[in-house]
Structure formats: C-alpha cells, structure tokens
Scaffold this active site. Structure first.
Site, PDB file in Angstrom:
ATOM      1  N   LYS A 200       0.848  -1.189   0.000  1.00 40.67           N
ATOM      2  CA  LYS A 200       0.000   0.000   0.000  1.00 40.67           C
ATOM      3  C   LYS A 200       0.883   1.238   0.000  1.00 40.67           C
ATOM      4  O   LYS A 200       1.719   1.421   0.879  1.00 40.67           O
ATOM      5  CB  LYS A 200      -0.901  -0.017   1.236  1.00 40.67           C
ATOM      6  CG  LYS A 200      -1.783   1.210   1.325  1.00 40.67           C
ATOM      7  CD  LYS A 200      -2.857   1.054   2.360  1.00 40.67           C
ATOM      8  CE  LYS A 200      -3.683   2.319   2.473  1.00 40.67           C
ATOM      9  NZ  LYS A 200      -4.760   2.177   3.450  1.00 40.67           N
ATOM     10  N   LYS A 254      -2.152  -1.490  -3.872  1.00 39.47           N
ATOM     11  CA  LYS A 254      -3.031  -0.332  -3.815  1.00 39.47           C
ATOM     12  C   LYS A 254      -2.227   0.950  -3.878  1.00 39.47           C
ATOM     13  O   LYS A 254      -1.246   1.047  -3.151  1.00 39.47           O
ATOM     14  CB  LYS A 254      -3.807  -0.404  -2.499  1.00 39.47           C
ATOM     15  CG  LYS A 254      -4.778   0.711  -2.269  1.00 39.47           C
ATOM     16  CD  LYS A 254      -5.386   0.542  -0.920  1.00 39.47           C
ATOM     17  CE  LYS A 254      -6.201   1.771  -0.599  1.00 39.47           C
ATOM     18  NZ  LYS A 254      -6.523   1.873   0.782  1.00 39.47           N
TER      19      LYS A 254
HETATM   20  C1  PBG Z   1      -7.616   3.291   5.389  1.00 33.99           C
HETATM   21  C2  PBG Z   1      -7.937   3.017   3.970  1.00 33.99           C
HETATM   22  C3  PBG Z   1      -7.746   3.898   2.911  1.00 33.99           C
HETATM   23  C4  PBG Z   1      -8.304   3.291   1.808  1.00 33.99           C
HETATM   24  C5  PBG Z   1      -8.798   2.043   2.187  1.00 33.99           C
HETATM   25  N1  PBG Z   1      -8.548   1.876   3.532  1.00 33.99           N
HETATM   26  C6  PBG Z   1      -7.198   5.277   2.864  1.00 33.99           C
HETATM   27  C7  PBG Z   1      -5.905   5.614   3.445  1.00 33.99           C
HETATM   28  O1  PBG Z   1      -5.036   4.778   3.663  1.00 33.99           O
HETATM   29  O2  PBG Z   1      -5.760   6.801   3.732  1.00 33.99           O
HETATM   30  C8  PBG Z   1      -8.352   3.944   0.462  1.00 33.99           C
HETATM   31  C9  PBG Z   1      -9.407   3.526  -0.456  1.00 33.99           C
HETATM   32  C10 PBG Z   1      -9.655   4.455  -1.570  1.00 33.99           C
HETATM   33  O3  PBG Z   1      -9.008   5.512  -1.744  1.00 33.99           O
HETATM   34  O4  PBG Z   1     -10.568   4.139  -2.341  1.00 33.99           O
HETATM   35  N2  PBG Z   1      -6.793   2.481   6.056  1.00 33.99           N
END
Ligand code: PBG
Length: 332
Positions: A200, A254
């Site tokens: 991520k 991601k």
């Molecule tokens: C939080 C989380 C995020 C997303 C999924 N879980 C955002 C972040 O890490 O700030 C992002 C999903 C998206 O942007 O569609 N842990």
C-alpha cells in the site's frame, strides 16, 4: 521461436472479427472478480452523496440492505464495508474500533442475516475511529507500531466475531499479519481469511476516500512513515513477501492503475492470490471525465478493469463493480 514475417504472418487476421478476437483473448473479466467497496453511516433512511465520488453514496443500514440486494442480484459476490464514524465516537485511543456493536459490525450481522452467501470484507485499521486521522495510534507525535498491533488484534477479533469473511489489514504497521493471524487462531477463528493490503503506497489517490469516511480534515501530517514511497517496487515486493510469510491468504496492491507494474511483479514472483484496489481517486478521475462525455463510460470501465486482469490480478476492488456487472450482462 522465430515469428514468420509479413505477408506470411498478418497480425490483423487474429483481429478480423469479434468471434476471432474472443477465441484468442488472453484474459477475461467476470463479475466474480469484483469486490464492491460500500460506505455506510449511522441513522435511518439515508442515502447520501459523496461529492468527490459522483455515483457513490453512503448508506444507513436500512438502505444498505436493498442496495446490497441489487449488487447480489447482479452477481457481485463480495462487498467491503467502510464506516463514516461520527466525530464524537472518534478518539485518540480509537476504542470504537473494537466495540462489538460498532457500525461495521452491526452492518455485517445484518447483511449476513439477509444474504448468508455474501462475502463480507472489513478493513482492519484505526483511521475511521482515530481523532488523529491515522491508521495507527499517534503518541508524542509518532505513529507507534507495536501498541497499534494490540489495537488491531482487538479490532480484528470483534470483526471476525460479527461474521466478516475477509479481514483487510490496511494500516501498514510492521508485523500486523502475524499478530492478527495469531489472535484469530488463538480465538478459534480458523476460517477467517486475511487479504492484506500488502503493498500500500502513500498515494494522493486516496483523497476522495478520506472525504467519504470523514478522515480528511482530521489527519495530522501524512501517512509516509508507514505507507510505501510511490517510486519503490523492490520495497513493495519485500512487504508482500513478509505478509505472505506471516499468514496472509491473499495480497493486495493499492492503488491500482498507476501500480499495475507492481501487481504484475507480485503475481509472477509469488503465484499467490493477488488483488488490486482501483481506489477512490482513480474512480473520481475516470468519473469526472465520463460525466463530461470526454470518456465513454462503458468502454472505459471494462477496459480499465480488464487491464487489472491482464496485469495478473485475481480480483479487483472497484467502485465500478455494479456498473461493470451491468455492462457485462448486456455484453456491450
Ligand atoms: C484506510 C484506507 C484507505 C483506503 C482504504 N482503507 C485510505 C488511506 O489509507 O488513507 C483507500 C481507499 C480508496 O481511496 O478508495 N486504512
């Protein structure tokens, strides 16, 4: 192998018509590849627009049921629930995260009652409950790793108890998969799957999501001390390897579209169930062009999702899940 050359070989023969193209198609997109993220909120009779994500809404639980019924009706097998938490339930120790009666747990129980076959995924991370906006606990200006793990374990256990099929640790703390897996095993949750948000990245593409869950204004600083620096792929591979070793059943990359090289590398290297998240910013980007008629909606959706499959994804989290299912039905 040597390829024969023109005119013995004419690449265009293989593109002659739709039948021939289908015959040689290398990957295919189907509804069963899709996981639909859904935003939920407290209250009754509410379907609320999210301005930065046109076409995506937040649902109160009573309205969530008919929406999910529609998803299921169109052949979507899995949803991922994300809560908007009222500010008075957010705190710096994030205790609402392990309240067995919190919104995601209540919604999970309701959905399971109505749709026993539906696969429900819940995020394991503290940000929806954190008055500091971070995925981990903020103590003396630092996101503390090991203390956060204890909180994540508690959160994971109440989610498994509520009936979540898949837990998605999205926090990027070190050691979280081992910690959560151990907690699940010790508490007899032997069948709870973990899809780790393994690679991520610290991405600007999460902006609309943070609006959707009300975390944007609260976030102190940024997430760069735990999420991966976007230019790095070797580091991403190491993170994925660690999560597999620690007991993840599936791994995720991601964001999605700008990171398909990472998906491809992960799939080839580990031959492991691999997912990617077409995140909120990607959705917002495509939808704003679609709404301006600069992009054709159906073709853009199917093309973007097909490219995830080509890169090596087994499945995709996408806000276009319902649209894609409808388009696939019509075979357009
Ligand atoms: C939080 C989380 C995020 C997303 C999924 N879980 C955002 C972040 O890490 O700030 C992002 C999903 C998206 O942007 O569609 N842990």
């Amino acid at each position: 192998m040597m390829l024969s050359s023109f005119p013995n070989r004419r690449g265009r023969r293989l593109r002659l018509n739709s039948g021939i193209r289908s015959l040689i198609r290398e990957t295919s997109l189907s509804k069963s590849d899709l996981i639909c993220p859904v935003f939920i909120r407290e209250g009754k009779n509410i379907i609320e627009k999210i301005p930065s994500m046109p076409g995506v809404y937040r649902y109160s639980i009573d309205k969530l049921i008919p929406y999910v019924e529609k998803l299921v009706g169109y052949g979507i097998l899995a949803v991922a629930l994300f809560p908007l938490t009222p500010i008075q339930k957010k705190s710096s120790n994030c205790e609402e995260a392990w309240n067995p009666e919190n919104l995601v747990n209540l919604a999970t129980r309701q959905l399971k009652k109505n749709f026993p076959e539906l696969i429900i995924m819940l995020d394991v991370a503290l940000d929806p409950y954190n008055s500091d906006g971070h995925d981990g606990l903020l103590i003396d200006g630092k996101i503390v790793n090991d203390e956060t793990l204890l909180a994540l374990d508690k959160q994971a256990l109440v989610q498994a108890e509520a009936g979540a099929d898949i837990l998605g640790p999205s926090d990027m703390m070190d050691g979280r998969i081992n910690s959560i897996r151990t907690a699940l095993e010790e508490n007899q949750f032997k069948d709870t799957l973990i899809m780790s948000y393994a690679a991520k990245f610290a991405s600007a593409f999460y902006g609309p999501f943070r609006d959707a869950v009300g975390a944007q204004g609260l976030l102190k600083g940024d997430k760069k001390t735990y999420q991966i620096d976007p230019p790095n792929i070797e580091e991403a591979i190491r993170e994925v390897k660690e999560d597999i070793n620690e007991g993840a059943d599936m791994v995720m990359v991601k964001p999605g579209m700008p990171y398909l090289d990472v998906v491809s590398a992960v799939k080839r290297r580990f031959n492991f169930p691999t997912f990617a998240y077409q995140v909120s910013g990607e959705y917002a980007m495509l939808m704003s062009a679609i709404e301006n008629n600069w992009l054709d909606k159906n073709r853009t959706i199917i093309e973007s999702l097909s490219c995830f499959k080509r890169a090596g994804c087994d499945g995709i989290l996408t806000y276009f899940a319902l649209d894609a299912a409808m388009i696939l039905d019509k075979n357009v």
